[in-house]
Design an enzyme around this catalytic site. Structure first.
Site, short mmCIF file in Angstrom:
data_model
loop_
_atom_site.label_atom_id
_atom_site.label_comp_id
_atom_site.label_asym_id
_atom_site.label_seq_id
_atom_site.Cartn_x
_atom_site.Cartn_y
_atom_site.Cartn_z
N CYS A 157 0.83 -1.19 0.00
CA CYS A 157 0.00 0.00 0.00
C CYS A 157 0.87 1.25 0.00
CB CYS A 157 -0.90 -0.02 1.24
SG CYS A 157 -2.11 1.32 1.27
N ASP A 174 0.32 3.70 1.89
CA ASP A 174 0.22 4.21 3.26
C ASP A 174 1.61 4.53 3.83
OD1 ASP A 174 -0.03 4.18 6.22
OD2 ASP A 174 -2.11 3.66 5.79
N ARG A 187 2.70 4.57 6.67
CA ARG A 187 3.14 3.76 7.81
C ARG A 187 3.67 2.40 7.41
NH1 ARG A 187 -2.56 3.93 10.60
NH2 ARG A 187 -3.03 3.48 8.42
N HIS A 221 -2.14 -4.36 5.13
CA HIS A 221 -1.85 -3.84 6.48
C HIS A 221 -3.13 -3.47 7.21
CE1 HIS A 221 -2.64 0.50 5.78
NE2 HIS A 221 -2.43 0.15 4.53
N CYS A 246 -6.29 -0.40 6.70
CA CYS A 246 -6.04 0.12 5.34
C CYS A 246 -7.21 1.00 4.87
CB CYS A 246 -5.82 -1.02 4.36
SG CYS A 246 -5.40 -0.43 2.71
ZN LIG Z 1 -3.49 0.84 2.96
#
Ligand SMILES: [Zn+2]
Length: 169
Positions: A32, A34, A36, A85, A88
């Site tokens: 992803c 993302d 993090r 993750h 999400c």
């Molecule tokens: Zn995600």
């Protein structure tokens, strides 16, 4: 700032000259976008080790699969890891009823295809990572053949932000 400092202290230990020669990543990651779930950070690795395809929701889009074909065929990367993750946002958006822009609708389409009735968010995220892993071989003959001949393994995993644990799916 503290987080940034910690990341740089841990990962900037590679001599940049070693990277000029070319790349030889031992794994390719589909993860992803993302902030993090930066792969080098969660796997504790440095520059030059991971070939990466990142898109919100870690779906296997054509461009991403084509990039993975390059990793398998040219760089001879022996492992593809699909990382879903916890929490999400892309999977949440796919499950939700909020109106999305046309481009975001396209983005969540493969996630919606992966959803099973009764899934909670965690199950949906895990199912989506498994679905994306299957899509790679269903849509790429090159990678399917490499998998069948044992040249590459494809593993979907789940990264839990609460515990920091990565588990195979
Ligand atoms: Zn995600």
């Amino acid at each position: 700032m503290q987080i940034k400092q910690a990341i740089f202290d841990e990962s900037c230990h590679i001599n940049p000259q070693a990277l000029v020669q070319g790349q030889r990543p031992w794994a390719a990651i589909l993860s992803c976008a993302d902030a993090r779930v930066a792969p080098e950070w969660i796997f504790g690795l440095g520059s030059g080790e991971l070939f990466q395809v990142r898109v919100a929701g870690n779906s296997a889009f054509n461009d991403g699969i084509a990039s993975l074909e390059y990793a398998v065929a040219v760089l001879e990367t022996p492992l593809i890891v699909v990382v879903g993750h916890s929490g999400c946002g892309a999977v949440k958006a796919a499950m939700g009823k909020e109106p999305l822009t046309p481009l975001l609708e396209d983005l969540v389409q493969p996630i919606r295809e992966s959803l099973r009735s009764g899934d909670d968010l965690t199950q949906a995220i895990q199912g989506n990572a498994q679905y994306a892993a299957r899509q790679i071989t269903q849509r790429s003959n090159l990678i399917a053949e490499a998998k069948d001949s044992g040249k590459v393994r494809i593993i979907p995993v789940y990264f839990d932000l609460n515990s920091g644990l990565i588990s195979k799916l």
